[in-house]
Design an enzyme around this catalytic site. Sequence first.
Site, PDB file in Angstrom:
ATOM      1  N   HIS A 428       7.246  26.012   5.546  1.00 54.52           N
ATOM      2  CA  HIS A 428       7.772  27.230   4.925  1.00 54.52           C
ATOM      3  C   HIS A 428       6.694  27.933   4.099  1.00 54.52           C
ATOM      4  CE1 HIS A 428      11.125  29.503   2.853  1.00 54.52           C
ATOM      5  NE2 HIS A 428      10.161  29.619   1.950  1.00 54.52           N
ATOM      6  N   GLU A 429       6.047  27.188   3.213  1.00 51.68           N
ATOM      7  CA  GLU A 429       5.042  27.792   2.333  1.00 51.68           C
ATOM      8  C   GLU A 429       3.794  28.221   3.098  1.00 51.68           C
ATOM      9  OE1 GLU A 429       5.905  28.744  -0.476  1.00 51.68           O
ATOM     10  OE2 GLU A 429       7.737  27.572  -0.653  1.00 51.68           O
ATOM     11  N   HIS A 432       4.289  31.681   4.334  1.00 50.46           N
ATOM     12  CA  HIS A 432       3.899  32.686   3.332  1.00 50.46           C
ATOM     13  C   HIS A 432       2.377  32.841   3.275  1.00 50.46           C
ATOM     14  CE1 HIS A 432       7.886  33.229   1.765  1.00 50.46           C
ATOM     15  NE2 HIS A 432       7.997  31.999   1.303  1.00 50.46           N
TER      16      HIS A 432
END
Length: 635
Positions: A428-429, A432
């Site tokens: 997920h990170e 980003h």
Amino acid sequence: MNKKLVKSIIPLCIFILFIAISLQKANDRYNDTAVVEAMVNDEEKNNEENDKAENKSKIDYSKTSWSLQNLYKSEDEWNNELKKFTSDTKELKNYVGKVTKSKTHLSFALDIKEKLDIRLNKLYGYVKLNQDTNKNSYKYIDMKENINRVNREYSNICSDLELEILKLSDKEYNKFLEDKKLNKKYGMYLKEIRRSKDYYLDEKSERLLANTSSISSLPGQVYELFKNMDKKTNFNSAEYKTALESSDRNERKSAYQNEFIAYNDNINTLSGLLIGQVKKNVFYSSERGYKSSLDMYLKGDDIDEKVYNKLIETVNDNMESLHKYVSLRKKVLNLDKVHYYDMFTPMVEAVDDNLTYDKAQGIIYAALSPLGKEYGDVVYKAFNEKWIDAFANDNKVSGAYCLSIYGNHPYVLLNYNNSLGSVSTLAHELGHAVYEYMSSKNQSYFNSNPSIFTHEVASTTNEALLYEMLIKNSENDQQKAYYITQYLDLIKDTLYIQTMYAEFEKTIHELVENNKSINALVLDDIWGQLLTKYYGKDYELDQLAKVGWSRIPHFYNSFYVYKYATGCSAGVSFAQDILKNGSDNYINFLKKGGSDYPINVLKEAGVNLTSTKPIEDTINKFDSLVKELEKLVLK
């Protein structure tokens, strides 16, 4: 000066300052004896401490922690840069009163502002990264206050310049944008200013509002102080998450009680902080002439309220799939009723119970391989150039995030705990991080910062690809069932639960906007009703679960959580398209960054969030996974 404005802001200031003082005086005493007795005896507790020490000794922090040397070599260097930044803002101030005199004046002023903004972004980033890995240090709190003070003065200069741009006639404004070079580099920034034209006040009022920024941010700042420094529990964030996932119901119940009682013991103070945040939003939106607080926050991304409301309506109309999931959880775990602390333990025994950080990297490379070599090369940089602070420790804040600093690489904070959930958070990170990296490499500064609205698309796409790969490559029914549960939890937590949070936020803001009474009991009741509605008849609501709203830090970043839900629906849609048609379309989406409004960028990439189709498709995906899981576990 506007008398109405002054009369409104004075009570607000008094209220928020009262909350801050109250929290400092609050009794932080926390009696956890009963909880500890229920969990462990003294001998077990000592064993746990020894295990923690042994595990920490195995971690090579030199390879799994940030290196901030490429930002500033020392705090002295940071302080010197802050002083120099303050001095250099005078160059921009010289353009006040003449920024719109000509295209040359405007272009020079924006060039100066761009360079100053990049430096300010770096100054803030250095403090935040240090503060979040040294949460008990007052030094970084002081540094943050110093930079906040400098930023307030700088913001006043920027506000004056923007007001001049707002005063341009349409004809004059359009003439500036006819300059292709100016439009390409600063067009989005100028459009953002212009879109706010109807909501700007007179110069004195704007200055007053700018000078209250330190007061208006107090609710969130005080909440963070409580959460990171004053809250007393037996676990750090990673340990609490592990306990809540335990197969031992007594263990997870005790961990839940230990955590939630810490909030419940301070519930009136915490309700005061959240209500203060809401009243601040209502004040600003009212003074500026927005229809509502929601309208004010959505305008920043050029999002129509219909998108927000359709999300809540669509999820509410399709709650049956979530209810079936909770009922299946009850059946598989052999529970009388499903309580809050039963919602996180795996329904299927974990097949990967010791995913070391090294193993996680291999899984991530494999899962994201459909995104192509260019994407994979950036992931390699993240793992090998110290972009990531991976492991939990007592001085580190909880949770996970990605912080981008233009001109440098992004920074990722994790609290990795060797679980598949941590691997998913890492994916997920990295979504980003790669998004920010590709955007900054392909866009100028003002066009490089993507909206959070599209950011959550990039992060969820990675998680969806992770679970699609794991399910597809399962070696047996046990593996497949486990991976399906994890994919289900991703959609549950990101689409359903974040929509519940969004509904809560909308409800409490509307209460204040309609002059209704609101306090801790009202917040508890609203939260309890939403839990019952979303989880269904097999969920048992206990009194302690009603304080769950007080644990959500995103409520101090108002009307943020709905972006997780829309991001999830778009991310699942993108994942299906990538696996079917390749990644070119998606990579192009990432490279566009913030060069256009999020709805437009997504629509151009094939995902239309003005319709309910992406949400409905994601709910259908969730429903099909529930049915597939049911067949596997009830054979």
